[in-house]
Write a protein that holds these residues in place. Structure first.
Motif, PDB file in Angstrom:
ATOM      1  N   PRO A 335       0.947  -1.179   0.070  1.00  0.00           N
ATOM      2  CA  PRO A 335      -0.046  -0.022  -0.061  1.00  0.00           C
ATOM      3  C   PRO A 335       0.773   1.144   0.065  1.00  0.00           C
ATOM      4  O   PRO A 335       0.373   2.323  -0.624  1.00  0.00           O
ATOM      5  N   ARG A 336       2.090   1.225   0.615  1.00  0.00           N
ATOM      6  CA  ARG A 336       3.034   2.600   0.532  1.00  0.00           C
ATOM      7  C   ARG A 336       3.803   2.588  -0.698  1.00  0.00           C
ATOM      8  O   ARG A 336       4.646   3.501  -0.835  1.00  0.00           O
ATOM      9  N   MET A 337       3.701   1.440  -1.525  1.00  0.00           N
ATOM     10  CA  MET A 337       4.608   1.618  -2.797  1.00  0.00           C
ATOM     11  C   MET A 337       3.857   1.078  -3.746  1.00  0.00           C
ATOM     12  O   MET A 337       4.188   0.205  -4.744  1.00  0.00           O
ATOM     13  N   ALA A 338       2.521   1.654  -3.971  1.00  0.00           N
ATOM     14  CA  ALA A 338       1.832   1.027  -4.889  1.00  0.00           C
ATOM     15  C   ALA A 338       2.158   1.491  -6.133  1.00  0.00           C
ATOM     16  O   ALA A 338       2.074   0.849  -7.310  1.00  0.00           O
ATOM     17  N   GLY A 339       2.963   2.783  -6.426  1.00  0.00           N
ATOM     18  CA  GLY A 339       3.439   2.890  -7.779  1.00  0.00           C
ATOM     19  C   GLY A 339       4.554   2.227  -8.373  1.00  0.00           C
ATOM     20  O   GLY A 339       4.754   1.735  -9.394  1.00  0.00           O
ATOM     21  N   TYR A 340       5.419   1.770  -7.304  1.00  0.00           N
ATOM     22  CA  TYR A 340       6.608   1.097  -7.670  1.00  0.00           C
ATOM     23  C   TYR A 340       6.187  -0.511  -7.884  1.00  0.00           C
ATOM     24  O   TYR A 340       6.710  -1.072  -8.976  1.00  0.00           O
ATOM     25  N   ALA A 341       5.065  -1.036  -7.275  1.00  0.00           N
ATOM     26  CA  ALA A 341       4.773  -2.267  -7.428  1.00  0.00           C
ATOM     27  C   ALA A 341       3.920  -2.295  -8.780  1.00  0.00           C
ATOM     28  O   ALA A 341       4.173  -3.361  -9.556  1.00  0.00           O
ATOM     29  N   SER A 342       3.008  -1.089  -8.985  1.00  0.00           N
ATOM     30  CA  SER A 342       2.441  -1.134 -10.208  1.00  0.00           C
ATOM     31  C   SER A 342       3.416  -1.147 -11.553  1.00  0.00           C
ATOM     32  O   SER A 342       3.089  -1.729 -12.526  1.00  0.00           O
ATOM     33  N   SER A 343       4.399  -0.492 -11.347  1.00  0.00           N
ATOM     34  CA  SER A 343       5.453  -0.555 -12.198  1.00  0.00           C
ATOM     35  C   SER A 343       6.170  -1.602 -12.746  1.00  0.00           C
ATOM     36  O   SER A 343       6.198  -2.002 -13.611  1.00  0.00           O
ATOM     37  N   LEU A 344       6.615  -2.322 -11.916  1.00  0.00           N
ATOM     38  CA  LEU A 344       7.268  -3.517 -11.682  1.00  0.00           C
ATOM     39  C   LEU A 344       6.356  -4.820 -12.365  1.00  0.00           C
ATOM     40  O   LEU A 344       6.593  -5.357 -13.331  1.00  0.00           O
ATOM     41  N   PHE A 345       4.960  -4.613 -11.728  1.00  0.00           N
ATOM     42  CA  PHE A 345       3.944  -5.533 -12.513  1.00  0.00           C
ATOM     43  C   PHE A 345       3.596  -5.318 -13.923  1.00  0.00           C
ATOM     44  O   PHE A 345       3.737  -5.983 -14.651  1.00  0.00           O
ATOM     45  N   GLY A 346       3.613  -3.951 -14.301  1.00  0.00           N
ATOM     46  CA  GLY A 346       3.405  -3.685 -15.721  1.00  0.00           C
ATOM     47  C   GLY A 346       4.521  -4.050 -16.644  1.00  0.00           C
ATOM     48  O   GLY A 346       4.313  -4.439 -17.724  1.00  0.00           O
ATOM     49  N   PHE A 347       5.787  -3.903 -16.295  1.00  0.00           N
ATOM     50  CA  PHE A 347       6.924  -3.967 -16.739  1.00  0.00           C
ATOM     51  C   PHE A 347       7.176  -5.592 -17.214  1.00  0.00           C
ATOM     52  O   PHE A 347       7.301  -5.789 -18.482  1.00  0.00           O
ATOM     53  N   ALA A 348       6.801  -6.442 -16.275  1.00  0.00           N
ATOM     54  CA  ALA A 348       6.850  -7.709 -16.353  1.00  0.00           C
ATOM     55  C   ALA A 348       5.891  -8.250 -17.569  1.00  0.00           C
ATOM     56  O   ALA A 348       6.097  -9.005 -18.252  1.00  0.00           O
ATOM     57  N   GLN A 349       4.555  -7.848 -17.219  1.00  0.00           N
ATOM     58  CA  GLN A 349       3.377  -7.972 -18.221  1.00  0.00           C
ATOM     59  C   GLN A 349       3.851  -7.673 -19.667  1.00  0.00           C
ATOM     60  O   GLN A 349       3.524  -8.509 -20.510  1.00  0.00           O
ATOM     61  N   MET A 350       4.291  -6.444 -19.866  1.00  0.00           N
ATOM     62  CA  MET A 350       4.403  -5.976 -21.264  1.00  0.00           C
ATOM     63  C   MET A 350       5.706  -6.572 -21.936  1.00  0.00           C
ATOM     64  O   MET A 350       5.754  -6.961 -23.035  1.00  0.00           O
ATOM     65  N   ALA A 351       6.714  -6.927 -21.086  1.00  0.00           N
ATOM     66  CA  ALA A 351       7.996  -7.443 -21.484  1.00  0.00           C
ATOM     67  C   ALA A 351       7.648  -8.832 -22.086  1.00  0.00           C
ATOM     68  O   ALA A 351       8.106  -9.304 -23.111  1.00  0.00           O
ATOM     69  N   VAL A 352       6.975  -9.653 -21.167  1.00  0.00           N
ATOM     70  CA  VAL A 352       6.562 -10.933 -21.587  1.00  0.00           C
ATOM     71  C   VAL A 352       5.776 -11.026 -22.708  1.00  0.00           C
ATOM     72  O   VAL A 352       5.741 -11.747 -23.708  1.00  0.00           O
ATOM     73  N   ALA A 353       4.531 -10.070 -22.841  1.00  0.00           N
ATOM     74  CA  ALA A 353       3.748 -10.025 -23.883  1.00  0.00           C
ATOM     75  C   ALA A 353       4.554  -9.530 -25.326  1.00  0.00           C
ATOM     76  O   ALA A 353       4.173 -10.116 -26.315  1.00  0.00           O
ATOM     77  N   ALA A 354       5.504  -8.749 -25.158  1.00  0.00           N
ATOM     78  CA  ALA A 354       6.402  -8.266 -26.197  1.00  0.00           C
ATOM     79  C   ALA A 354       7.061  -9.505 -26.957  1.00  0.00           C
ATOM     80  O   ALA A 354       6.965  -9.692 -28.246  1.00  0.00           O
ATOM     81  N   GLY A 355       7.411 -10.240 -25.969  1.00  0.00           N
ATOM     82  CA  GLY A 355       8.312 -11.649 -26.318  1.00  0.00           C
ATOM     83  C   GLY A 355       7.198 -12.410 -27.233  1.00  0.00           C
ATOM     84  O   GLY A 355       7.645 -13.114 -28.464  1.00  0.00           O
ATOM     85  N   ALA A 356       6.185 -12.443 -26.702  1.00  0.00           N
ATOM     86  CA  ALA A 356       5.343 -13.416 -27.414  1.00  0.00           C
ATOM     87  C   ALA A 356       4.727 -13.093 -28.617  1.00  0.00           C
ATOM     88  O   ALA A 356       4.662 -13.594 -29.713  1.00  0.00           O
TER      89      ALA A 356
END
Length: 406
Positions: A335-356
């Motif tokens: 809850p205190r690092m929601a921006g960081y968590a959302s960033s890392l989450f989104g990075f992983a999501q988009m990086a794996v998707a780009a590979g596919a």
């Protein structure tokens, strides 16, 4: 200004987050024409989509920390303005290389909406409430991909593909105004994080080594990659191979969106009597079955529009059930690092998707088989990630049976 918990705030956040789907879905019918105009092959044209996702992924690592320091609104507004300028560059591009570059810049600005939309939901709601709100937000957002390919196909047929990027730029400017005057700053002042390299690395390390976060994030990224594999290959399969007119492409695409909305609504309804873990396993099993069906039909050389659309619509039912749960689960512990968590989450999501997506582009054999195989593999890997990580390390405060220290 609207109240943070107002349904209208959720709708406006959905409209802001929808810029990402619009930037991919609206120009899908134009990919064959872009290749023809620039004399480029399938794999090179597909880079305008995959490198967009790469830029989207990289930018999220910066957007989140900036938003945790300065607040959600100013970063989101700046992102919309950059997206609008890059969209104009796309419209004026005279070769495929310039278009790819401008798409990359477009992604840098477009990343702000999804990252900060997720963070804002976590700012406003508890983890269990956030799962339901994210499912509702996803259902509202689904209106974008439901109509975007149809609108894009009509624009390609009547005005040319350049007009699509001008429309996207206009939408981004409108959203900058809406966010400025319509949505209050959702971040609590006491949650602001210092913007220092050592703090950034420390926060990312804390999040990236959390097994619960990794489990939800990987499960999400893999199932999303199945969706992106379809986005990458669908225009070439449906328009080039199955000879669907570009202006009709969106009508078939709408069937896919109906499946996604059905999955979202099912997740909302089931959320009142099932825990997220139970919703997740149901959605993943549906996705695996759908991907396997599409592969079986392609191997049997059943090449028709419905042999692609119906299995993908079923795949999207499962995806619609999985995505909101995994988003909320990944964010639950921070809850205190929601921006960081959302960033890392989104990075992983988009990086794996780009590979596919790149895999689909490079291996495309002129039929639906490669696309179907990548979709099925993504679904199976997502289920495996859930069984190996999420079930063993559920997020405390999100899954009722989870305990601290797992």
């Amino acid at each position: 200004m609207l109240a943070l918990t107002s349904i209208w705030t959720t709708i406006l956040l959905a409209a802001a987050v929808a810029l990402g789907p619009l930037a991919t879905d609206m120009y899908l019918p134009a990919l064959p024409q872009i290749g023809s105009d620039f004399g480029s092959g399938t794999s090179q044209v597909q880079l305008t989509l995959s490198l967009y996702m790469v830029g989207f992924a990289i930018a999220q690592l910066v957007v989140g920390p900036l938003a945790d320091r300065f607040g959600r609104k100013p970063i989101m507004i700046g992102g919309f303005v950059l997206f609008a300028l890059a969209s104009i560059g796309c419209a004026l591009a005279s070769n495929i290389e310039t278009l790819i570059l401008c798409r990359f810049l477009q992604a840098l600005g477009g990343s702000a909406g999804p990252v900060l939309g997720r963070a804002a939901i976590r700012d406003i709601y508890t983890p269990r409430e956030a799962a339901k709100i994210m499912a509702l937000l996803a259902s509202i957002m689904a209106l974008a991909p439901a109509v975007a390919p149809t609108i894009g196909g009509l624009m390609v047929a009547g005005l040319g593909w350049h007009s699509i990027f001008l429309a996207l730029g206009g939408y981004a400017l409108i959203m900058a105004v809406v966010v400025t005057f319509g949505i209050p700053e959702p971040m609590r002042p006491e949650y602001r994080q210092p913007l220092k390299l050592c703090s950034l690395l420390r926060n990312y390390r804390a999040i990236g080594t959390d097994i619960s976060f990794l489990g939800y994030t990987l499960t999400n990224a893999l199932i999303f990659s199945g969706l992106f594999a379809f986005l990458s290959g669908s225009s070439f399969v449906l328009i080039d191979f199955l000879e669907v007119p570009p202006q009709q492409f969106g009508l078939y695409f709408a069937g896919i969106v109906v499946g996604f909305v059905a999955g979202n609504l099912s997740a909302i309804r089931l959320g009142s009597r099932l825990v997220p873990d139970q919703i997740l396993i149901r959605g993943l099993v549906i996705a695996v079955a759908a991907g396997s069906l599409m592969v079986a039909l392609a191997l049997a050389e059943v090449f028709s529009v419905w042999a692609v659309i119906l299995p993908q619509a079923l795949f999207m039912v499962g995806t619609g059930m999985v995505l909101p749960q995994t988003m909320a689960g990944a964010m639950a512990n921070f809850p205190r690092m929601a921006g960081y968590a959302s960033s890392l989450f989104g990075f992983a999501q988009m990086a794996v998707a780009a590979g596919a997506g790149m895999l689909v582009g490079y291996l495309h054999d002129g039929t639906s088989l490669v696309m179907a195989t990548v979709i099925a593999i993504c679904a199976v890997c997502s289920l495996s990630s859930y069984l190996l990580l999420v079930q063993r390390h559920p997020a405390p405060g999100f899954e009722p049976h989870a305990v601290s220290g797992q």
